[in-house]
Design an enzyme around this catalytic site. Sequence first.
Site, mmCIF file in Angstrom:
data_model
loop_
_atom_site.group_PDB
_atom_site.id
_atom_site.type_symbol
_atom_site.label_atom_id
_atom_site.label_comp_id
_atom_site.label_asym_id
_atom_site.label_seq_id
_atom_site.Cartn_x
_atom_site.Cartn_y
_atom_site.Cartn_z
ATOM 1 N N CYS A 262 -37.289 -30.436 24.605
ATOM 2 C CA CYS A 262 -37.363 -29.799 25.928
ATOM 3 C C CYS A 262 -38.714 -29.993 26.600
ATOM 4 O O CYS A 262 -38.883 -29.629 27.754
ATOM 5 C CB CYS A 262 -37.094 -28.303 25.794
ATOM 6 S SG CYS A 262 -38.310 -27.529 24.730
ATOM 7 N N CYS B 77 -39.891 -21.631 26.620
ATOM 8 C CA CYS B 77 -38.799 -20.742 27.004
ATOM 9 C C CYS B 77 -38.958 -19.376 26.342
ATOM 10 O O CYS B 77 -39.847 -19.170 25.508
ATOM 11 C CB CYS B 77 -37.483 -21.366 26.582
ATOM 12 S SG CYS B 77 -37.300 -21.364 24.794
ATOM 13 N N ASP C 295 -41.440 -28.406 25.863
ATOM 14 C CA ASP C 295 -42.262 -27.203 25.822
ATOM 15 C C ASP C 295 -43.413 -27.368 24.822
ATOM 16 O O ASP C 295 -43.314 -28.149 23.884
ATOM 17 C CB ASP C 295 -41.417 -25.981 25.441
ATOM 18 C CG ASP C 295 -40.457 -25.619 26.558
ATOM 19 O OD1 ASP C 295 -40.650 -26.123 27.678
ATOM 20 O OD2 ASP C 295 -39.524 -24.846 26.303
ATOM 21 N N CYS D 138 -36.244 -24.038 19.206
ATOM 22 C CA CYS D 138 -37.415 -23.391 19.810
ATOM 23 C C CYS D 138 -38.272 -22.716 18.742
ATOM 24 O O CYS D 138 -39.495 -22.678 18.855
ATOM 25 C CB CYS D 138 -36.987 -22.341 20.825
ATOM 26 S SG CYS D 138 -35.687 -22.889 21.927
HETATM 27 FE FE1 FES Z 1 -38.080 -25.456 24.821
HETATM 28 FE FE2 FES Z 1 -37.013 -23.341 23.804
HETATM 29 S S1 FES Z 1 -36.121 -24.613 25.281
HETATM 30 S S2 FES Z 1 -38.845 -24.251 23.257
#
Ligand code: FES
Length: 145
Positions: free
Chosen positions: A33, A58, A35, A102
């Site tokens: 993602c 997230c 992140d 995540c």
């Molecule tokens: Fe990226 Fe959860 S969607 S860490």
Amino acid sequence: MYTEKVMDHFSNPRNMGEIENADGVGTVGNAKCGDIMRIYLKIEKGIVEDVKFKTFGCGAAIATSSMATELVKGKTVQEALHVTNKAVMEALDGLPKVKVHCSLLAEEALQAALWDYAKKNGIVIEGLKEPKEEDHDHELDDEEE
Ligand code: FES
């Protein structure tokens, strides 16, 4: 879909922020993602005295980092290694399946921070593997406190 504990740690994250002159810092990115998470450790005589995290992620990433920091505080470096994504998810009473990746961010950032600490101090932490290389460091750097 989220447990009460996840919602609690998401709405009221523990140990968010950064530690100046941390003994170990670990930054990891989630390939799925994009992140990013960074964990700071203050380690005194082999004990995690303080821990903070920053995340561009997230809600599940925030909740899992918050819980992971709670779980490692006061532990020995060796015990901190056992704070895996599974342990964090259990402590949160579970995560939806699509959000399991995540929780890996917290585990990987923690291990990267422990690795950094070990490297800086020329010690070997048994069972700790070298984190994968990543190049996200600069993305959190230009933030002002
Ligand atoms: Fe990226 Fe959860 S969607 S860490």
